[in-house]
Design a protein around this motif. Structure first.
Motif, PDB file in Angstrom:
ATOM      1  N   SER A 147       0.759  -1.303   0.022  1.00 31.60           N
ATOM      2  CA  SER A 147      -0.113  -0.085  -0.002  1.00 31.60           C
ATOM      3  C   SER A 147       0.838   1.352  -0.039  1.00 31.60           C
ATOM      4  O   SER A 147       0.596   2.301  -0.761  1.00 31.60           O
ATOM      5  CB  SER A 147      -1.013   0.141   1.220  1.00 31.60           C
ATOM      6  OG  SER A 147      -0.289  -0.131   2.352  1.00 31.60           O
ATOM      7  N   GLY A 170     -10.708   8.616   0.049  1.00 39.84           N
ATOM      8  CA  GLY A 170     -10.358   7.139   0.732  1.00 39.84           C
ATOM      9  C   GLY A 170      -9.075   7.235   1.643  1.00 39.84           C
ATOM     10  O   GLY A 170      -8.261   7.210   1.097  1.00 39.84           O
ATOM     11  N   GLU A 236      -7.424   9.129  -6.094  1.00 39.66           N
ATOM     12  CA  GLU A 236      -8.522   8.497  -6.007  1.00 39.66           C
ATOM     13  C   GLU A 236      -8.113   6.949  -5.586  1.00 39.66           C
ATOM     14  O   GLU A 236      -7.638   6.282  -6.275  1.00 39.66           O
ATOM     15  CB  GLU A 236      -9.456   8.401  -7.168  1.00 39.66           C
ATOM     16  CG  GLU A 236     -10.859   8.012  -7.135  1.00 39.66           C
ATOM     17  CD  GLU A 236     -11.079   6.668  -6.472  1.00 39.66           C
ATOM     18  OE1 GLU A 236     -12.111   6.105  -6.210  1.00 39.66           O
ATOM     19  OE2 GLU A 236     -10.297   5.629  -7.049  1.00 39.66           O
ATOM     20  N   LEU A 237      -8.591   6.560  -4.142  1.00 40.74           N
ATOM     21  CA  LEU A 237      -7.996   5.342  -3.831  1.00 40.74           C
ATOM     22  C   LEU A 237      -9.203   4.270  -3.515  1.00 40.74           C
ATOM     23  O   LEU A 237      -8.947   3.218  -2.874  1.00 40.74           O
ATOM     24  CB  LEU A 237      -7.000   5.591  -2.425  1.00 40.74           C
ATOM     25  CG  LEU A 237      -6.173   6.524  -2.431  1.00 40.74           C
ATOM     26  CD1 LEU A 237      -5.389   6.930  -1.292  1.00 40.74           C
ATOM     27  CD2 LEU A 237      -5.064   6.383  -3.614  1.00 40.74           C
ATOM     28  N   VAL A 238     -10.436   4.713  -3.869  1.00 43.65           N
ATOM     29  CA  VAL A 238     -11.498   4.051  -3.439  1.00 43.65           C
ATOM     30  C   VAL A 238     -11.797   2.988  -4.671  1.00 43.65           C
ATOM     31  O   VAL A 238     -12.131   1.741  -4.384  1.00 43.65           O
ATOM     32  CB  VAL A 238     -12.836   4.782  -3.062  1.00 43.65           C
ATOM     33  CG1 VAL A 238     -13.971   4.099  -2.773  1.00 43.65           C
ATOM     34  CG2 VAL A 238     -12.217   5.985  -2.177  1.00 43.65           C
ATOM     35  N   GLY A 239     -12.112   3.202  -5.974  1.00 49.56           N
ATOM     36  CA  GLY A 239     -12.207   2.628  -7.079  1.00 49.56           C
ATOM     37  C   GLY A 239     -13.681   2.546  -7.231  1.00 49.56           C
ATOM     38  O   GLY A 239     -14.297   1.526  -7.460  1.00 49.56           O
ATOM     39  N   GLY A 261      -7.692   3.436  -7.317  1.00 56.12           N
ATOM     40  CA  GLY A 261      -8.860   2.379  -6.771  1.00 56.12           C
ATOM     41  C   GLY A 261      -9.076   1.608  -8.146  1.00 56.12           C
ATOM     42  O   GLY A 261      -9.336   2.241  -9.198  1.00 56.12           O
ATOM     43  N   THR A 263     -11.698  -0.567 -10.658  1.00 56.76           N
ATOM     44  CA  THR A 263     -13.004  -0.806 -10.993  1.00 56.76           C
ATOM     45  C   THR A 263     -12.874  -1.004 -12.375  1.00 56.76           C
ATOM     46  O   THR A 263     -12.076  -0.663 -13.111  1.00 56.76           O
ATOM     47  CB  THR A 263     -13.865   0.241 -10.628  1.00 56.76           C
ATOM     48  OG1 THR A 263     -15.476  -0.052 -10.965  1.00 56.76           O
ATOM     49  CG2 THR A 263     -13.689   1.693 -11.229  1.00 56.76           C
TER      50      THR A 263
END
Ligand SMILES: [Zn+2]
Ligand SMILES: [Zn+2]
Length: 342
Positions: A147, A170, A236-239, A261, A263
């Motif tokens: 990470s 995130g 953007e670390l959420v996806g 992230g 997706t």
């Protein structure tokens, strides 16, 4: 040796007794002291991302002690504390030669394409081995290599400069590392966007300005906090498509949004007002580079990146315990990192 392996995709991992891998001339045999259990491992077990060939030992976040070295290994000796770069690459293709080895045509990820660290021993080429400073515990050395390394790569891709503002969408493990790194690189202000009060509180303790996305619109809040300017860098670390959109919308003129992230879904961008008119950039981020690891290890050694808050538990090298952690990760029930300590 004992190894916790994926035998069949979609089924629980199983403990197997397998031979200690044979060492090649350029290989290092490492006695595993810590192996992080990552959210990706839950995807691998479930078959969301394919793992081949099966059966295979999972685990791509690994730290340990050198047990044996191949005849051509010059940089390490028995007893060295080390951690592992999770990509095994060829070292001579065009991408490896350019230092962008994550695109190496024969790249193998440990714990996905070749046996990983959920075992007593792991074998990796010397090229993927890094010395772990004494100041960094094995558990932290292991999780640094996934990470935190990705967060550093994202900030590098976004070309963050001192004095710029940053928004992090995130603030889980990656986000807290990104926050500390951004501050170390001289970010003027870092906004931490999340919906989890505990994560926002932790981000605030590390010097971020919390933006609670569960109350009001995070983009409006960031605009308000920056006098309508927006941020220079958004991570953007959420996806999720919604947070990807928000990251782009929160950009200032000449801002850069780095998307980390994962997706498979698409997201919308208003081409004129959100990109062209601002000369804003949207940048994809994949993995990280071996060349980024020495700086990261130095920042961890000197306490500039502190991961001590991130590890919530250790578990033994046992299938039941590891499957239990993966079950909780699947349900987003795990608030921090769990590390196997064989
Ligand atoms: Zn990982
Ligand atoms: Zn290569």
């Amino acid at each position: 040796m004992k190894a916790i392996r994926l035998i069949k995709s979609g089924s629980p991992l199983e403990a197997q007794e397998i031979a200690v891998p044979r060492i090649g001339a350029r290989d290092v045999l490492i006695r595993v002291r810590a192996a992080g259990i990552c959210h990706s491992d839950a995807h691998y077990r479930a078959g969301v991302s394919p793992v081949e060939p099966l059966p295979l030992t999972l685990g791509h976040e690994v730290a340990g002690v050198v047990e044996k070295t191949g005849v051509d290994v010059a940089g390490f000796t028995v007893g060295d504390r080390v951690c592992v770069h999770y990509l095994v690459t060829c070292g001579h293709c065009v991408f490896c030669a350019a230092g962008t080895e994550q695109f190496c045509r024969t790249a193998q990820m440990i714990g996905k394409h070749r046996d990983g660290g959920y075992a007593e021993f792991i074998i990796v080429p010397e090229r993927s081995v890094f010395r772990l400073p004494d100041e960094i515990p094995f558990e932290q050395g292991a999780i640094l290599m996934c990470s935190s390394a990705t967060s550093l790569h994202a900030l590098n891709k976004a070309r963050l400069r001192s004095g710029e503002t940053v928004a992090i969408f995130g603030v889980g493990g990656l986000g807290i590392s990104a926050l500390q790194l951004a501050r170390h690189f001289g970010a003027a202000e870092v906004f931490a966007v999340d919906i989890n009060p505990g994560k926002l509180e932790l981000a605030e303790r590390f010097g971020a300005i919390p933006v609670d996305a569960s109350v009001g619109h995070p983009v409006a809040k960031i605009q308000e906090l920056t006098d309508g300017r927006g941020v220079d860098v958004a991570l953007e670390l959420v996806g999720l498509p919604v947070t990807m959109r928000q990251a782009v919308q929160s950009l200032a003129i000449l801002g850069r949004a780095a998307l980390v992230g994962l997706t498979r879904e698409t997201f919308e961008v208003a081409s004129y007002s959100e990109l062209l008119n601002k000369e804003a950039e949207v940048i994809g981020v994949s993995d990280h580079l071996a060349s980024e690891i020495p700086l990261l290890l130095d920042l961890a050694r000197t306490g500039k990146v502190d991961l001590s808050h991130g590890i919530i538990a250790t578990v033994p090298l046992e299938a039941r315990a590891v499957n239990g952690v993966l079950d909780r990760l699947e349900k987003f029930d795990e608030d921090g990192r769990v590390v196997i300590t064989p």
